[in-house]
Design an enzyme around this catalytic site. Structure first.
Site, mmCIF file in Angstrom:
data_model
loop_
_atom_site.group_PDB
_atom_site.id
_atom_site.type_symbol
_atom_site.label_atom_id
_atom_site.label_comp_id
_atom_site.label_asym_id
_atom_site.label_seq_id
_atom_site.Cartn_x
_atom_site.Cartn_y
_atom_site.Cartn_z
ATOM 1 N N HIS B 202 0.485 -1.384 0.022
ATOM 2 C CA HIS B 202 0.352 0.192 0.208
ATOM 3 C C HIS B 202 0.979 1.781 -0.208
ATOM 4 C CE1 HIS B 202 -3.541 -2.324 1.855
ATOM 5 N NE2 HIS B 202 -3.964 -2.528 0.305
ATOM 6 N N GLU B 443 -3.394 -12.640 -36.756
ATOM 7 C CA GLU B 443 -3.088 -12.233 -38.029
ATOM 8 C C GLU B 443 -3.333 -13.072 -38.954
ATOM 9 O OE1 GLU B 443 0.882 -11.617 -36.048
ATOM 10 O OE2 GLU B 443 0.684 -13.501 -35.005
ATOM 11 N N ASP B 467 0.322 -7.621 -40.234
ATOM 12 C CA ASP B 467 -0.241 -9.745 -41.005
ATOM 13 C C ASP B 467 -1.417 -9.745 -41.595
ATOM 14 O OD1 ASP B 467 2.872 -10.442 -40.690
ATOM 15 O OD2 ASP B 467 2.307 -10.969 -39.283
ATOM 16 N N CYS B 514 -3.390 -3.969 -32.000
ATOM 17 C CA CYS B 514 -1.538 -4.191 -31.571
ATOM 18 C C CYS B 514 -0.995 -3.318 -32.593
ATOM 19 C CB CYS B 514 -1.046 -4.756 -31.220
ATOM 20 S SG CYS B 514 -1.076 -6.576 -31.485
#
Lengths: 54, 580
Positions: B202, B443, B467, B514
């Site tokens: 914390h 892809e 791709d 991406c």
């Protein structure tokens, strides 16, 4: 509050911590007392709403 | 790597010393060291006579009361900050107030122990419970209970030192509590260095919220650092320079002014949410190639790292790194990005990039043994990488991504290997995230068409548009004869992307992009409109993209996206995309 047979009093934050309840694990809640039905409704709501995090 | 100056000379010549810790809050600062020596309180087990019991209980109550007041004061100081900050302090308060632990301490006093002995015994019981946990977060709680206990003991003994910390100090301490951090912020400290580790603690969280640069887990810091010596703290890399040389200071100043300039330029944008005008939130993450790039991504306010191209490690080393080398590299990235998530993509390597272990030179590497095909062909290399991923996952902010998936059995086969690696680590008692998320790159047209099936098998999708375009259109964009046929906005590619996003939504898994399309100015409207959850782009364009998203209206974008999907003519499409 019960997890895998291990039960604690949920009024104790340290108790709750010791359950090591990670997200998605199964917990059993036992609600007992004069305000039990109210408390159970509110707890249900809290769980349903994803603790306000969603 | 810590390297220490000659110990005998260091006090006289004040030679520069560099220490390495864990970066836990980003930012850089130069300040004077303010060393807080730990208060060593040795509590002997003290038996007390019966007539002292009520006195001991009163001392306990007094201590509890004073300490609660102290936390309450800290709470008042942060009431204008975010709710997360007060929630942390409130947790501390709840632990102190826990009626079960208080009553068991009192019971113990009644059996004839002093207040301090009773506190130590009862707290130790709980602490040991957490300490033995394999869960990193619970382990972290054991340290926090420990700090709370020490503070309570010091409060009972009225041994709390009030520190008068000069502005712009760099705090050096063994460990600190969240309340301390609030007080440090008020004293306008420049940075915080602690010996205790734990980026999930914390205190570390608070330092990050307050933007105080911080490095933790620096062994022997308070014995190596003299009060008043100059310190440069680099919260991006986790480095501290003690008594920095003039050169080092110059370099620091140059970097710092560049950072300040950035911050000025970006102004408010960095702290604003990435959301459309009608409140739809989009996650913005960064594509990176090395640990050093995390800094830039964090500086630009990313929500995480959406893609780490781990094959860069292979290409830089010109060989396959062993498990240890990989672990260190991955851990460095997940530490630096913490608490934000990091997606590490398994080696996407083919014969165009690297030859070791490949059967022969391939005529067409893009359609050859690359990505997941290579990894499953070389299970030794893949398992090494999976083990390194798992070991680096203890902070629970690491996700694994598999490249070049085209069929279901590749996912199944990879998962079997991952499970095997998990059991190996379990056997050796090495900690890792049991529920580490596994996602896939989409892809290939095959994966795009089967996305509905795959969505039930993995935790997330990331679309590699470069791709996907090349494979869908059968165009090699590096081939000058056909390069103008390479069109990421081709209706077929956009339809596939839509299918992938819909499939992900139907199984409620997150989907990101991406590839280059994610950062393309003309694509943002469409991508937001079809309901993309996350865009991952190079760090430098994060803010530009954020600005664009903030100017959009989701409902309008949704309508435009629909028109785009229904459009079969390239020229109409160009108009809709506002490209012409």
């Amino acid at each position: 509050m019960i997890r895998d047979g291990f039960s604690i009093n949920a009024k104790s934050i340290i108790g709750v911590m010791t359950l090591a309840a990670e997200q998605g694990c199964e917990l059993v809640l036992r609600i007992d007392g004069i305000d039990e039905s109210n408390a159970s409704d509110e707890l249900n709501e809290l769980f349903e709403s994803g603790f306000g995090e969603q | 790597m810590p390297f220490l100056g000659d110990k005998h000379n260091e006090s006289k010549s004040r030679e520069e010393i560099i220490l390495k810790g864990i970066p836990s809050s980003p930012g850089m600062a130069l300040g004077k060291a303010y060393v807080i020596k730990p208060e060593v309180i040795i509590i002997p087990v003290i038996q007390i006579p019966a007539d002292k019991i009520s006195h001991e209980i009163a001392r306990l109550e007094d201590g509890l009361h004073n300490m609660m007041n102290e936390i309450q004061t800290a709470l008042d100081k942060v009431k204008n900050d975010s709710q997360n900050i007060s929630a942390i302090l409130e947790t501390n308060l709840l632990i102190l107030k826990d009626e079960f632990i208080i009553s068991s301490i009192k019971e113990r006093i009644k059996t004839g122990y002093s207040a301090e002995s009773a506190v130590v015994q009862e707290y130790e019981n709980q602490i040991n419970f957490f300490k033995n946990s394999k869960d990193l977060v619970l382990k972290e709680r054991s340290f926090e209970l420990e700090h709370l206990k020490d503070k309570l003991l010091a409060t009972i003994r009225k041994k709390i030192t009030n520190h008068n910390i000069p502005e712009n100090s760099v705090i050096v301490a063994q460990a600190i509590t969240p309340t301390d951090v609030v007080n440090f912020k008020e004293s306008k400290v420049a940075g915080i260095i602690t010996e205790a580790g734990g980026i999930a603690s914390h205190s570390a969280l608070l330092a990050r919220s307050f933007g105080i640069p911080s490095v933790i887990g620096v062994r022997d810091a308070h014995s190596l650092i003299n009060i008043d010596c100059d310190i440069i703290i680099d919260g991006y890399a986790g480095l501290i320079h003690i008594c920095p040389s003039n050169e080092c200071i110059k370099e620091y100043e140059a970097r710092k002014s560049k950072e300040d300039e950035h911050k000025r330029e970006l102004g408010e944008l960095i702290n604003l949410n990435t959301e459309t005008q009608d409140g739809i939130k989009i996650k913005l993450t960064a594509n990176i190639n090395s640990p050093d790039e995390v800094k830039e991504a964090v500086l630009f306010g990313c929500d995480g790292i959406g893609l780490v191209r781990t094959e860069n490690l292979v290409m830089n080393l010109k060989r396959f790194p062993d498990e240890e080398e990989q672990y260190n590299w991955y851990k460095e990235i997940t530490d630096r990005a913490y608490p934000n998530p990091v997606v590490l993509r398994a080696f996407d390597i083919g014969s165009d990039k690297y030859l070791e272990g490949l059967p022969h030179v391939e005529l067409n590497p893009a359609l050859g043994l690359r990505g997941i095909r290579f990894l499953l062909h070389r299970e030794d290399i893949f398992s090494n990488q999976l083990r390194a991923f798992l070991r680096a996952s203890v902070n629970k902010n690491l996700k694994i991504m598999l490249p070049m998936i085209s069929s279901l059995n590749e996912i199944e086969h990879s998962k079997i290997l991952l499970e095997k690696c998990k059991s190996e680590l379990k056997e050796k008692d090495i900690p890792f995230d049991y529920k580490i998320p596994v996602g896939i790159m989409i892809e290939t047209p095959s994966a795009a068409l089967l996305a509905g099936k795959f969505a039930g098998e993995v935790d997330f999708f990331s679309i590699g548009t470069n791709d996907l375009t090349q494979y869908t259109l059968a165009v090699d964009r590096d081939n000058e004869f056909v390069t103008e046929l390479y069109d990421t906005f081709h209706p077929s590619v956009l339809k596939l992307i839509k299918n992938i996003v819909d499939s992900a939504k139907s199984k409620k898994i997150p989907v990101s992009i991406c590839g280059e399309l994610a950062g393309h100015a003309a694509a943002t409207n469409f991508l937001v409109g079809i309901g993309i959850d996350e865009l991952s782009v190079p760090p430098v364009i994060l803010l530009e993209l954020k600005k664009r998203i903030r100017s959009l209206n989701f409902k309008k974008a949704k309508k435009t996206a629909k028109d785009i999907i229904n459009c079969d003519s390239s020229s109409d499409l160009m108009k809709l995309l506002e490209l012409i």
